[in-house]
Design an enzyme around this catalytic site. Structure first.
Site, PDB file in Angstrom:
ATOM      1  N   TYR A  76      -2.338  -1.545  10.258  1.00  0.00           N
ATOM      2  CA  TYR A  76      -2.566  -1.798   8.675  1.00  0.00           C
ATOM      3  C   TYR A  76      -1.338  -1.341   7.977  1.00  0.00           C
ATOM      4  CZ  TYR A  76      -4.242  -1.457   4.040  1.00  0.00           C
ATOM      5  OH  TYR A  76      -4.457  -1.579   2.816  1.00  0.00           O
ATOM      6  N   SER A  95       0.973  -0.970   0.123  1.00  0.00           N
ATOM      7  CA  SER A  95      -0.053  -0.032   0.079  1.00  0.00           C
ATOM      8  C   SER A  95       1.027   1.196   0.140  1.00  0.00           C
ATOM      9  CB  SER A  95      -0.797   0.000   1.403  1.00  0.00           C
ATOM     10  OG  SER A  95      -1.436   1.309   1.273  1.00  0.00           O
TER      11      SER A  95
END
Length: 245
Positions: free
Chosen positions: A150, A137
């Site tokens: 995350y 990400s």
């Protein structure tokens, strides 16, 4: 990765980026096997789109092993995997109540990736040419403070991918890393809008990059400010902006 001829397994491909990428690779000419937890949803997607499917829970090592064995048995020409599964949940680090979210995120986002690669890699190493595509990400490089684990696990996936790529130098397996920006999916829950890039626009750009042979990092334009924030001296500013400060 030749997206016109590959046989690809994508975990977590029943919605969002995973399903979108599966459809695009299938349209390009690849054979695509999708994985997910919900058998009924897999059956629906198989009927609608002609995917082969396998039930898999990336939190369960035995499920990963069984799924890999089933996919390889039914598709011995398998030459690519995409480790798409992930969860994204907010945490308040001022309270120990966040630890359950932390542990779940580590299991799904990082251990799930490692276990998927371990399950499929022996087979991929036997192919004339093969691809492992991990999914990190933009938040691996510039974290979103409300979702710290995350972001940290996506950073771990990035670091793991670098080591995997180096260890596989000289093998037939190329290692790619797809690092999405914020994309308009339901990763934070149905109806949660956090201003992401339209999914179809993201997929258009990803497919164009793959066709052009982009790598080892597959980076759309929207993710570049996050990817290079530390180098460019804008990281703290972006962290504060992402946190809404």
């Amino acid at each position: 990765m030749d997206i016109t001829t590959s046989t690809v397994f994508i975990s977590g491909a029943t919605s969002g980026i995973g399903l979108g990428l599966a459809l695009r690779l299938q349209q390009a000419g690849s054979t695509v096997v999708i994985g997910g937890r919900r058998a009924a949803l897999l059956d629906t997607l198989a009927a609608e789109h002609g995917f082969d499917t396998v039930q898999i829970d990336v939190d369960d090592p035995a499920s990963i092993t069984a799924a890999a064995e089933a996919v390889i048995a039914s598709h011995p020409s398998l030459d690519a995997i995409v480790t798409m599964s992930g969860i994204m949940r907010p945490e308040d680090l001022r309270s120990s109540e966040h630890l359950a979210v932390t542990e779940a995120t580590v299991t799904t986002n990082f251990l799930g990736t490692v276990r998927l690669v371990d399950a499929f890699l022996p087979h991929l190493l036997e192919q004339p040419a093969a691809t492992v595509m991990t999914v990190s990400s933009g938040l691996a490089f510039t974290p979103l403070a409300p979702t710290p684990t995350y972001s940290a696990m996506k950073a771990a996936v990035h670091s793991y991918t670098l080591s995997l790529r180096q260890q596989l130098v000289g093998s037939p397996v190329e290692v790619l890393e797809l690092a999405p920006p914020a994309v308009a999916t339901d990763i934070q829950g149905v109806g949660v809008d956090f201003g992401g890039m339209p999914l179809e626009a993201f997929l258009d750009e990803v497919v164009s990059l793959l066709r052009a042979g982009a790598g080892p990092e597959v980076l759309v334009q929207n993710v570049l400010p996050l990817r290079w924030a530390e180098r460019d001296g804008t990281q703290q500013q972006l962290i504060e902006r992402l946190a809404g400060r």
